[in-house]
Design an enzyme around this catalytic site. Structure first.
Site, PDB file in Angstrom:
ATOM      1  N   CYS A 197       5.835  -4.253   2.615  1.00  0.00           N
ATOM      2  CA  CYS A 197       4.970  -2.933   2.842  1.00  0.00           C
ATOM      3  C   CYS A 197       3.844  -3.470   2.984  1.00  0.00           C
ATOM      4  O   CYS A 197       2.717  -3.700   1.908  1.00  0.00           O
ATOM      5  CB  CYS A 197       5.237  -2.219   1.505  1.00  0.00           C
ATOM      6  SG  CYS A 197       4.117  -0.648   2.022  1.00  0.00           S
ATOM      7  N   CYS A 249       1.326  -1.223   1.490  1.00  0.00           N
ATOM      8  CA  CYS A 249       1.022  -1.103   0.080  1.00  0.00           C
ATOM      9  C   CYS A 249       0.173  -2.263  -0.617  1.00  0.00           C
ATOM     10  O   CYS A 249      -0.731  -2.189  -1.367  1.00  0.00           O
ATOM     11  CB  CYS A 249       2.560  -1.229  -0.539  1.00  0.00           C
ATOM     12  SG  CYS A 249       3.635  -0.253   0.057  1.00  0.00           S
ATOM     13  N   ASP A 250       0.779  -3.553   0.299  1.00  0.00           N
ATOM     14  CA  ASP A 250       0.097  -4.773  -0.324  1.00  0.00           C
ATOM     15  C   ASP A 250      -0.964  -5.509   0.575  1.00  0.00           C
ATOM     16  O   ASP A 250      -1.599  -6.490  -0.017  1.00  0.00           O
ATOM     17  CB  ASP A 250       1.388  -5.589  -0.510  1.00  0.00           C
ATOM     18  CG  ASP A 250       2.485  -5.218  -1.451  1.00  0.00           C
ATOM     19  OD1 ASP A 250       2.069  -4.707  -2.307  1.00  0.00           O
ATOM     20  OD2 ASP A 250       3.527  -5.199  -1.670  1.00  0.00           O
TER      21      ASP A 250
END
Ligand code: NDP
Length: 315
Positions: free
Chosen positions: A135, A138-139
């Site tokens: 992701c 997300c990261d």
């Protein structure tokens, strides 16, 4: 003997827990079964910095614990257990838990999520949370000014590569075929981006690094006369080879698209089965964010409440 429930929630990601918060506050006495991965996909990431309300960020596990506590505070019953089969042809709906316990539910909210596909390399597990991610949204932030690779040639891979290129110093897009599968517009954006380099006909076969990912072992033209092996120095390795919605047990029971995502009716979480609603990634191949899942969990609980009001009033 079966147990009667007004609102059954299957799955414990942000969609499921948010549905449980709203349904319990509406006095629907929801029962939520947590499923195979209690807390859902967010428990497999490290820090979550884009979920509103946490200015300093929060770990995925803490976030899910907070959501669970909030649902319990209002009376939602959270149980361990996996829904193993369903019968939506009857009313109330029948759901079997762990292959033995039968629940009769007036309404069901399906929030079983989706699972990111991985290549299946042992190194993906070895470096999970240490440079391997599925992701970028997300990261990606953890890879500012670093070098990353994205695997895949579809729209998701292109979108993630472009997103990461806004943060990282360099992005390699590792594509197994000699072309991209993504839409033309996404391809053009990728090709035009100065920070993205597309490595066609390449496969990542391993990762290496002392305390996290420092590189990937690449094979180009695998199995052909001109096969070539080389190492790519990277700090992050992002998988974008698709997601699988967790809908196996609903096959034949409910309308899905050709890839298995549950179809919902516009502007609602209603499925084609009255009384059955779908929220979160299980019905969303596009956005797939914790906050969008939570929002649709809220909508599902409101849809349930309205459905029960309408059906109970008409009895
Ligand atoms: P896709 O199935 O479209 O693409 C998956 C990609 O991963 C393909 O390039 C595929 O390669 C590659 N791949 C699969 N398995 C492997 C493997 N083992 N090793 C290497 N590469 C592999 O998935 P997406 O998640 O990209 O998209 C899913 C759907 O969502 C699509 O319909 C897409 O259009 C849509 N979408 C739309 C967006 C938008 O409109 N903004 C954004 C994101 C997704 P190969 O081509 O060789 O099979």
């Amino acid at each position: 003997m079966s147990e009667k429930v007004r609102c059954l929630i299957i799955g414990s990601g942000p969609a499921g827990f948010t549905a449980a918060i709203y349904a319990s506050r509406a006095n629907l006495a929801p029962v939520l079964y947590e499923g195979i991965q209690p807390g859902g996909q967010l428990t497999t990431t490290t820090d979550v910095e884009n979920f509103p309300g946490y200015p300093e960020g929060v770990t995925g596990t803490e976030l899910m614990e907070d959501l669970k506590k909030q649902a319990v505070r209002f009376g939602a019953e959270i149980r361990n257990g996996i829904a193993t089969s369903v019968d939506f042809s009857v009313s109330p709906k029948k759901v079997i838990i762990d292959g033995e316990k039968e629940i009769e539910a007036d309404t069901v909210i399906i929030s079983t999520g989706a699972t990111a596909k991985y290549l299946g390399l042992p190194d993906e597990t070895k470096y999970a949370g240490m440079g391997v991610s599925a992701c970028a949204t997300c990261d990606g932030f953890f890879y500012r000014k670093k070098v990353v690779a994205v695997v895949g040639g579809g729209d998701t891979a292109c979108e993630e590569a472009i997103y990461l290129a806004g943060l990282a110093s360099k992005v390699y897009l590792i594509v197994r075929k000699p072309f991209l599968r993504a839409s033309k517009v996404m391809q053009n954006r990728v090709f035009a981006h100065e920070k993205i380099e597309v490595l066609f006909e390449c496969n990542a076969v391993g990762l290496f690094g002392e305390n996290g990912v420092e590189g990937a072992n690449i094979v180009k033209h695998a199995g052909q006369a001109n096969e070539e092996k080389f190492d790519l120095a990277i700090d992050g390795f992002f998988l974008a080879i698709g997601h699988t919605p967790n809908t196996k047990i609903f096959e034949g029971q409910i309308d899905m698209d050709e890839t298995g995502y549950i179809k919902t009716q516009a502007m609602s979480t209603k499925t084609n089965i009255p009384g059955v609603f779908a929220a979160g990634d299980v019905a969303d191949p596009v956005y797939r964010q914790g906050i969008t899942a939570a929002a649709s969990g809220c909508k599902a609980a409101i849809d349930v409440e309205r459905y029960l009001n309408e059906t109970e009033c008409s009895l």
